[in-house]
Design a protein around this motif. Structure first.
Motif, PDB file in Angstrom:
ATOM      1  N   GLY A  80      36.850  29.057  40.884  1.00  0.00           N
ATOM      2  CA  GLY A  80      36.486  30.406  41.281  1.00  0.00           C
ATOM      3  C   GLY A  80      34.989  30.640  41.215  1.00  0.00           C
ATOM      4  N   ARG A  81      34.364  30.154  40.125  1.00  0.00           N
ATOM      5  CA  ARG A  81      32.916  30.321  39.990  1.00  0.00           C
ATOM      6  C   ARG A  81      32.170  29.615  41.118  1.00  0.00           C
ATOM      7  N   GLU A  82      32.648  28.421  41.462  1.00  0.00           N
ATOM      8  CA  GLU A  82      32.007  27.653  42.529  1.00  0.00           C
ATOM      9  C   GLU A  82      32.102  28.386  43.863  1.00  0.00           C
ATOM     10  N   PRO A 114      57.660  43.337  54.239  1.00  0.00           N
ATOM     11  CA  PRO A 114      57.332  44.756  54.404  1.00  0.00           C
ATOM     12  C   PRO A 114      55.859  45.072  54.198  1.00  0.00           C
ATOM     13  N   GLY A 115      54.993  44.425  54.934  1.00  0.00           N
ATOM     14  CA  GLY A 115      53.577  44.744  54.892  1.00  0.00           C
ATOM     15  C   GLY A 115      52.858  44.144  53.702  1.00  0.00           C
ATOM     16  N   PRO A 116      51.520  44.232  53.708  1.00  0.00           N
ATOM     17  CA  PRO A 116      50.741  43.669  52.607  1.00  0.00           C
ATOM     18  C   PRO A 116      50.724  44.595  51.392  1.00  0.00           C
ATOM     19  N   GLY A 117      50.495  44.016  50.227  1.00  0.00           N
ATOM     20  CA  GLY A 117      50.319  44.808  49.016  1.00  0.00           C
ATOM     21  C   GLY A 117      48.862  45.160  48.805  1.00  0.00           C
ATOM     22  N   HIS A 118      48.596  45.904  47.723  1.00  0.00           N
ATOM     23  CA  HIS A 118      47.236  46.369  47.444  1.00  0.00           C
ATOM     24  C   HIS A 118      46.280  45.199  47.251  1.00  0.00           C
ATOM     25  N   ARG A 119      46.729  44.149  46.585  1.00  0.00           N
ATOM     26  CA  ARG A 119      45.870  42.974  46.376  1.00  0.00           C
ATOM     27  C   ARG A 119      45.444  42.372  47.708  1.00  0.00           C
ATOM     28  N   ASP A 120      46.422  42.217  48.634  1.00  0.00           N
ATOM     29  CA  ASP A 120      46.121  41.653  49.942  1.00  0.00           C
ATOM     30  C   ASP A 120      45.108  42.515  50.679  1.00  0.00           C
ATOM     31  N   ASN A 121      45.295  43.838  50.622  1.00  0.00           N
ATOM     32  CA  ASN A 121      44.380  44.736  51.319  1.00  0.00           C
ATOM     33  C   ASN A 121      42.957  44.597  50.796  1.00  0.00           C
ATOM     34  N   LEU A 122      42.807  44.562  49.476  1.00  0.00           N
ATOM     35  CA  LEU A 122      41.479  44.390  48.899  1.00  0.00           C
ATOM     36  C   LEU A 122      40.863  43.058  49.327  1.00  0.00           C
ATOM     37  N   ALA A 123      41.661  41.996  49.232  1.00  0.00           N
ATOM     38  CA  ALA A 123      41.142  40.663  49.544  1.00  0.00           C
ATOM     39  C   ALA A 123      40.722  40.560  51.007  1.00  0.00           C
ATOM     40  N   VAL A 124      41.511  41.106  51.918  1.00  0.00           N
ATOM     41  CA  VAL A 124      41.185  41.018  53.338  1.00  0.00           C
ATOM     42  C   VAL A 124      39.920  41.809  53.662  1.00  0.00           C
ATOM     43  N   HIS A 125      39.811  43.037  53.166  1.00  0.00           N
ATOM     44  CA  HIS A 125      38.625  43.837  53.446  1.00  0.00           C
ATOM     45  C   HIS A 125      37.378  43.188  52.846  1.00  0.00           C
ATOM     46  N   LEU A 137      39.325  30.353  51.171  1.00  0.00           N
ATOM     47  CA  LEU A 137      40.731  30.426  50.764  1.00  0.00           C
ATOM     48  C   LEU A 137      40.862  30.699  49.269  1.00  0.00           C
ATOM     49  N   THR A 138      39.964  30.150  48.497  1.00  0.00           N
ATOM     50  CA  THR A 138      39.979  30.436  47.055  1.00  0.00           C
ATOM     51  C   THR A 138      39.765  31.920  46.803  1.00  0.00           C
ATOM     52  N   LEU A 139      38.793  32.505  47.485  1.00  0.00           N
ATOM     53  CA  LEU A 139      38.459  33.908  47.245  1.00  0.00           C
ATOM     54  C   LEU A 139      39.476  34.864  47.851  1.00  0.00           C
ATOM     55  N   ILE A 140      40.059  34.505  48.983  1.00  0.00           N
ATOM     56  CA  ILE A 140      40.987  35.437  49.625  1.00  0.00           C
ATOM     57  C   ILE A 140      42.350  35.432  48.931  1.00  0.00           C
ATOM     58  N   THR A 141      42.601  34.452  48.078  1.00  0.00           N
ATOM     59  CA  THR A 141      43.836  34.432  47.288  1.00  0.00           C
ATOM     60  C   THR A 141      43.582  34.799  45.828  1.00  0.00           C
ATOM     61  N   ALA A 142      42.382  35.297  45.559  1.00  0.00           N
ATOM     62  CA  ALA A 142      42.009  35.602  44.169  1.00  0.00           C
ATOM     63  C   ALA A 142      42.790  36.784  43.624  1.00  0.00           C
ATOM     64  N   GLU A 143      42.961  36.771  42.333  1.00  0.00           N
ATOM     65  CA  GLU A 143      43.588  37.887  41.619  1.00  0.00           C
ATOM     66  C   GLU A 143      42.754  38.223  40.397  1.00  0.00           C
ATOM     67  N   GLY A 144      43.086  39.348  39.763  1.00  0.00           N
ATOM     68  CA  GLY A 144      42.489  39.681  38.480  1.00  0.00           C
ATOM     69  C   GLY A 144      40.980  39.776  38.522  1.00  0.00           C
ATOM     70  N   ALA A 145      40.338  39.175  37.515  1.00  0.00           N
ATOM     71  CA  ALA A 145      38.891  39.294  37.357  1.00  0.00           C
ATOM     72  C   ALA A 145      38.137  38.690  38.532  1.00  0.00           C
ATOM     73  N   LEU A 146      38.650  37.581  39.070  1.00  0.00           N
ATOM     74  CA  LEU A 146      37.963  36.968  40.203  1.00  0.00           C
ATOM     75  C   LEU A 146      37.993  37.891  41.420  1.00  0.00           C
ATOM     76  N   LEU A 147      39.130  38.536  41.673  1.00  0.00           N
ATOM     77  CA  LEU A 147      39.206  39.467  42.797  1.00  0.00           C
ATOM     78  C   LEU A 147      38.237  40.620  42.590  1.00  0.00           C
ATOM     79  N   ASP A 148      38.112  41.103  41.356  1.00  0.00           N
ATOM     80  CA  ASP A 148      37.150  42.170  41.077  1.00  0.00           C
ATOM     81  C   ASP A 148      35.734  41.741  41.436  1.00  0.00           C
ATOM     82  N   GLN A 149      35.393  40.499  41.092  1.00  0.00           N
ATOM     83  CA  GLN A 149      34.051  39.993  41.405  1.00  0.00           C
ATOM     84  C   GLN A 149      33.859  39.845  42.916  1.00  0.00           C
ATOM     85  N   VAL A 150      34.906  39.414  43.622  1.00  0.00           N
ATOM     86  CA  VAL A 150      34.830  39.305  45.074  1.00  0.00           C
ATOM     87  C   VAL A 150      34.568  40.675  45.689  1.00  0.00           C
ATOM     88  N   CYS A 151      35.279  41.679  45.212  1.00  0.00           N
ATOM     89  CA  CYS A 151      35.101  43.034  45.741  1.00  0.00           C
ATOM     90  C   CYS A 151      33.703  43.567  45.431  1.00  0.00           C
TER      91      CYS A 151
END
Length: 847
Positions: A477-479, A746-757, A497-511
């Motif tokens: 994730g750091r790389e 049934p559509g994307p979840g909140h995590r998916d929406n954040l990651a895609v944007h 692909l690493t960043l678009i599938t991120a969760e938790g703290a890594l997703l926060d950093q991506v955002c």
């Protein structure tokens, strides 16, 4: 399986066939070797299936044929099939005193003589793309003013319709999706023999199709797929005895069954037997034996089932042997001509209709004439028949879809005098356009307009399904994050692909990174446009499986607006402060191509200052097809009519693996790219979109963004604005057919929406400045979250938005300026109005 099955294998497979069990490829190959008593039992079983099918179709005991003329438009071809005597070289044509192509006068003379003799079909046959091989063909076309052989074929089909009334059946070989879409309005049916799926016969030197690019089985199967997606009644078949093994023969039959099942567009399957011809590479090969031919017909009938129409040409066997073909399950003799020879098999003359009728009667059947398009499709009408040829078909057809007894063709106008939008012949089909909800949860032809749902599910299983989240190693994730910080717009796929599938703290950093890039690029302002959506019709026959907006013309929820109503809504929006109208509609086969110009003109004449943001790439394909213009010429004329920019919708996912699950008749990825790129080249800016969260996965999201990046790079290289924004569109599942059929999630979840944007902001950095988030699909809270994850724009006020509402959106279909302002203010960001192209509204004319 050995090519010589044991008697026990034959008896076992035959017993299964006789009791109606579904056969597999190996069993079909075994039955192709049946002989003697087993072959008689096999053909009897096939004949029973045929008889049941005719009874089910409402014409028991009726065998059909098509009275036709054979029009060999050109004998030039770029292929080198080893059994063909149809094709000639330019030198051969010159020595015989012939032109490179039949002239218009020659084509019309053949058609006129056929009409006088009672023919109903004009079979256009020709070699594949001769201009790609022969400079003489290219020179002839250039001199006559045609871009391609298929453009000439299209023009001649129109003249045959108008001047003789014969129905063109186009058989020009391999065609692209775009080419078939352009030919459908001039021909009730088309055709191309699959021949064989054997790659060995195509790839191995000395085999029948070696050196013939258009005989690649994958290419020919793609033609069948595209014809199915476009709802074109299509004739195809197999050529048996050209060196294929029994297993390869069986595989070809099953390939035909697969495409027939998926789309229902295969109107007939020809089982054609090889006949050796002098002066060909295969002149010493043996003709297919009658027993082999009977077995091939019988197995084809058993595999394809009772609803299939199975044809065998009556001139490629001795006349007495036609009885054996009927006994094996044939129910159609194909085209029979009283005028022209079979130019593909000129040594085999057609039997007289009297003798063919007598033999058919001797076998207990009535011989009836049909049209080039089979009766099932005549009766169904749209979307199988384009409205421009439906009147020509109706003039020759009876209530049962067969040819009216004794009918004679008469030329009819192919297109009524251009009345523009008004030529649709209606204003409102449904007065209550803005009513909430639906009268039903699905359109009335749900069971067949979308194709076979089992096949769709099978295809969806191959797309990779929902996103696979995994625990990202801290180092990984750091790389990836460090790489995104160094050069976000050129991030490697593995890091993306690493960043678009991120969760938790890594997703926060991506955002956070995405938000920093947003601030660096466009500042803190949240922007919006005051606009109105005008969906001018929801009548559509494309068959998008995610769309709850589209209706058939007779459905209670169907509507179409008049030009005056469209202009009224634009004027009302302008008075309420709007600077843009966004106009999109369904692909109504009765809508003339010039309607798109009329719509833009109507708005600009009523409200000169209004920006017209209109017409998806699919609508542009439809308009170009119906006007006969190239994509570039259509876009230029639309721009001259008042079009200001194009919504980059109809994109869905720019990957055909996913695209063909989501849609049936929609444009392929390459065509979307071509239209958008052409718009940029002629100075029309566009938006870009991605609908996600259905049967896709993260690699499709990254791939989609890569495609957009490439298009934008090209636009910028040529000094064009290109894309004004990117709009991620979460899939709204509630009323979507693909969800109701149990295929999509049934559509994307909140995590998916954040990651895609967030990843959109990162990967498009330096290319597309504005990332829009859809309040219609996400609601206020989620919209605010996306604004913290790289988005900077909340779209428009809309005033009405029928498409998302009918799909089941829970967040309304309009917002006031105050409500949009509150979205940004709720996260402490300034909010300002913009124009469609992100300028200041102060530059627009006063109201």
């Amino acid at each position: 399986m050995s090519e010589q099955p044991t008697p026990q294998q034959v008896r076992r497979a035959l017993a299964r066939a006789e009791r109606g069990a579904a056969l597999d490829v190996s069993e079909a190959a075994v039955l192709l070797a049946a002989r003697g008593e087993e072959l008689d039992r096999l053909t009897a079983a096939a004949a029973q299936v045929r008889d049941a099918g005719l009874a089910g179709a409402g014409r028991p005991g009726v065998v059909t044929y098509s009275p036709k003329v054979f029009i060999p438009v050109t004998k030039l071809c770029r292929d080198r099939c080893h059994y063909c005597t149809f094709v000639e070289s330019p030198g051969q044509l010159k020595r015989a005193g012939h032109g490179m192509f039949l002239s218009p006068d020659e084509i019309l003379e053949i058609a006129r003589q056929g009409a006088e003799l009672g023919c109903l079909e004009a079979l256009f046959t020709l070699g594949d793309r001769p201009e790609d091989r022969w400079p003489e063909a290219r020179a002839w076309l250039d001199e006559e003013g045609y871009d391609s052989t298929l453009a000439y074929v299209r023009a001649m089909a129109v003249r045959v319709l108008e001047e003789t009334g014969l129905l063109p059946h186009l058989n020009p070989g391999v065609m692209s999706w775009e080419e078939m879409n352009r030919l459908k309005p001039v021909s009730p049916s088309m055709g191309m023999m699959l021949e064989t799926t054997s790659r060995r016969l195509f790839e191995d030197k000395g085999e029948a199709h070696f050196g013939s690019p258009d005989k690649d089985p994958a290419v020919r199967l793609q033609v069948l797929e595209d014809a199915g997606r476009l709802a074109i009644p299509f004739t195809t078949g197999l050529l048996v005895g050209i060196g294929e093994t029994l297993t390869e023969r069986a595989e070809t039959i099953f390939a035909l069954r697969a495409t027939m099942k998926r789309y229902g567009a295969v109107q007939e399957v020809i089982v054609q037997n090889f006949r050796a011809k002098p002066d060909t590479a295969m002149r010493h090969a043996d003709d297919l034996a009658l027993d082999d031919y009977r077995a091939a017909i019988a197995v084809t009938r058993l595999v394809l089932g009772p609803k299939a129409r199975v044809q065998a040409p009556p001139n490629l066997v001795d006349l007495a042997e036609c009885r054996a073909l009927l006994g094996a399950g044939v129910d159609d003799w194909g085209g029979v001509s009283p005028l022209t020879p079979d130019h593909v098999n000129p040594e085999r003359p057609w039997p007289s209709l009297e003798r063919l009728r007598d033999i058919t009667a001797d076998c207990g059947f009535e011989l009836r004439a049909r049209l080039t398009v089979h009766p099932e499709y005549v009766v169904r009408g749209e979307p199988w028949l384009d409205p421009r040829v439906s009147a020509h078909v109706a003039a020759l057809a009876g209530d049962d879809g067969l040819a009216t007894v004794g009918v004679r063709p008469v030329g009819l106008p192919w297109q009524e005098p251009d009345g523009g939008f008004a030529s649709v012949g209606r204003t409102d089909l449904h007065e209550a356009v803005d009513t909430e909800g639906r009268t039903e949860d699905r359109r009335s032809d749900f069971g067949n307009v979308y194709g076979d749902w089992d096949s769709v599910k099978d295809a969806a299983a191959l797309t990779g399904g929902p996103p696979t989240m995994h625990t990202v190693l801290h180092a990984e994730g750091r790389e990836a994050l460090a790489a995104a910080e160094r050069d976000p717009g050129n991030l490697a796929d593995e890091h993306a692909l690493t960043l678009i599938t991120a969760e938790g703290a890594l997703l926060d950093q991506v955002c956070r990174l995405a938000d920093d890039l947003r601030r660096e690029t466009v500042g803190d302002d949240v922007t919006y446009v005051v606009n109105r959506n005008i969906n001018f019709t929801n009548v559509c026959y494309v068959g998008c499986r995610f769309c709850a907006f589209a209706q058939r013309r007779t459905d209670a929820d169907a509507f179409s607006l008049s030009l005056e109503q469209v202009a009224d809504r634009a004027e009302e929006a302008w008075q309420l402060g709007a600077t843009e109208v966004c106009m999109q509609g369904g692909i109504d086969p009765e809508l003339p191509g010039t309607a798109y110009f009329d719509l833009a003109t109507a708005v600009k004449q009523r409200v000169p200052g209004m920006h017209v943001h209109a017409f998806s790439p699919m609508e542009i394909v439809n308009g170009a097809t119906r006007t006969g213009l190239s994509f570039e010429d259509f876009l230029i004329k639309a721009r001259e009519s008042g079009l200001g920019s194009i919504p980059g919708t109809a994109a869905e996912i720019l990957d055909d693996e996913v695209r063909w699950v989501l849609t049936k008749g929609k444009l392929p990825t390459r065509t979307w790219v071509e239209i958008i790129s052409t718009a940029h080249r002629v100075g029309i800016p566009t938006t870009s979109t991605m609908m996600y969260g259905h049967v896709d996965n993260p690699r499709h999201w990254v791939g989609h963004l890569r495609v957009l990046s490439g298009i934008q790079d090209t636009a910028r290289e040529h000094g064009n604005a290109g894309f004004t924004e990117f709009v991620p569109l979460p899939f709204v599942h509630h009323s979507a057919p693909i969800y109701l059929a149990g295929v999509a999630r049934p559509g994307p979840g909140h995590r998916d929406n954040l990651a895609v944007h967030a990843l959109a902001r990162i990967l498009l950095h330096g290319r597309i400045d504005n990332i829009q988030t859809s309040w219609v699909k996400l609601g206020v809270d989620s919209t605010r979250a996306m604004l913290r994850a790289g988005a900077n724009d909340v779209g428009g006020t809309l005033m009405e938005e029928t498409i998302s509402r009918m799909a089941g959106s829970e967040h309304g279909s309009a917002k006031t300026v105050e409500e949009l302002t509150e979205i940004g203010a709720g996260i402490g960001r300034p909010v300002r109005e913009r124009t469609t192209t992100y300028g200041s509204p102060g530059s627009l004319p006063s109201r």
